[in-house]
Design an enzyme around this catalytic site. Sequence first.
Site, short mmCIF file in Angstrom:
data_model
loop_
_atom_site.label_atom_id
_atom_site.label_comp_id
_atom_site.label_asym_id
_atom_site.label_seq_id
_atom_site.Cartn_x
_atom_site.Cartn_y
_atom_site.Cartn_z
N LYS A 1 0.84 -1.21 0.00
CA LYS A 1 0.00 0.00 0.00
C LYS A 1 0.87 1.25 0.00
CE LYS A 1 -3.81 -2.45 2.15
NZ LYS A 1 -4.50 -2.90 3.35
N GLN B 1 -4.52 -1.66 9.65
CA GLN B 1 -4.49 -2.98 9.04
C GLN B 1 -5.10 -4.03 9.97
OE1 GLN B 1 -3.39 -3.61 5.81
NE2 GLN B 1 -4.20 -5.65 6.17
N ASP C 1 -10.91 2.78 3.91
CA ASP C 1 -11.25 1.36 3.80
C ASP C 1 -12.76 1.19 3.63
OD1 ASP C 1 -9.30 -0.54 3.65
OD2 ASP C 1 -8.97 -0.70 5.82
#
Length: 305
Positions: free
Chosen positions: A67, A111, A134
Amino acid sequence: MCGLAAFLFGAHLAMTARLIDGLALARELRGALGARAEALAARGGRPGLAVILVGEDPASAVYVRNKVKACAEHGLHSVLEKYPATLAEAELLARVAALNADPAIHGVLVQMPLPRHIDPAKVIAAIDSAKDVDGYSLRSAGELMSGLPGLRPCTPLGCMKLIERTGVALRGRHAVVIGRSNTVGKPMALLLLQADATVTVCHSRTGDLARHTRGADVVVAAVGRRNTLGADMVKPGAVVIDVGMNRDDAGKLCGDVDFAAVRAALGPQGWITPVPGGVGPMTITMLLANTVDAAERRLRAGAAA
Ligand code: NAP
């Protein structure tokens, strides 16, 4: 490969479904995102993504590295914060609060999975919804549910782009989603519904999965079990999107779909995503897209204020 074998192989491929190339689409979309990032930077607001990794899970370490690397390659500012698995929940919440307040950051991603002593729902709820790249927060889920503008979960959003790429119009088509997780299956179903498809959601308790998938114009498989979708479960000409990430007996990455057999069964009018090279590259691309969107929204809000 000798001439005849190459000819026969080519003839066989011509009879099978077309590939939806996620790598090529991701490359194309990332190019455009890079240009938008530079335009924002020129106006003083280079898009910024903050990624927090707690613990030493090797798969998570690879995901966050990818990422951050994607940000660097496409003109986005990024920050990676790594903490030991012993980090207290309160400390993590404090870091999220600090990033919420940081004007150089437009997207905050924690995460998953988190160590057991940290409540993921609490952490997701702590992320400013304007920075929820997200798309996992209750607010983002509510916006999706209500058809309001907002940040959508990256993997389903990537699947929508892959379907768009085929040119197959979703309006009035029957779409079947296999899987009902909050992160993939459910938002996928809502996005398809928003695009005017008629949607069926299947899961582990669905009685006769094949009965549903055989009638589908579009199948999205998001299960996490290889060979869930076989050749006798699809109709010729359908679009098949394979979200699954599994390993075969040889340890090779594979999806939920029995790829070669389903590709043949779909025939030349069908479409299918490969694994790897289908949904995977689109997920990070949509993370970049959400971060750029969030930065543009902030700039517009600032200009309007
Ligand atoms: P998940 O939370 O485990 O959900 C799996 C879903 O599949 C559940 O809804 C489950 O039903 C359903 N299911 C399980 N066995 C089934 C069966 N035999 N028939 C029909 N449905 C069945 O997984 P997820 O997070 O949604 O992820 C799904 C897959 O996508 C995984 O392989 C994951 O690694 C992959 N993934 C890939 C990307 C990417 O970027 N490529 C991103 C995210 C996820 P119940 O609800 O009844 O248990």
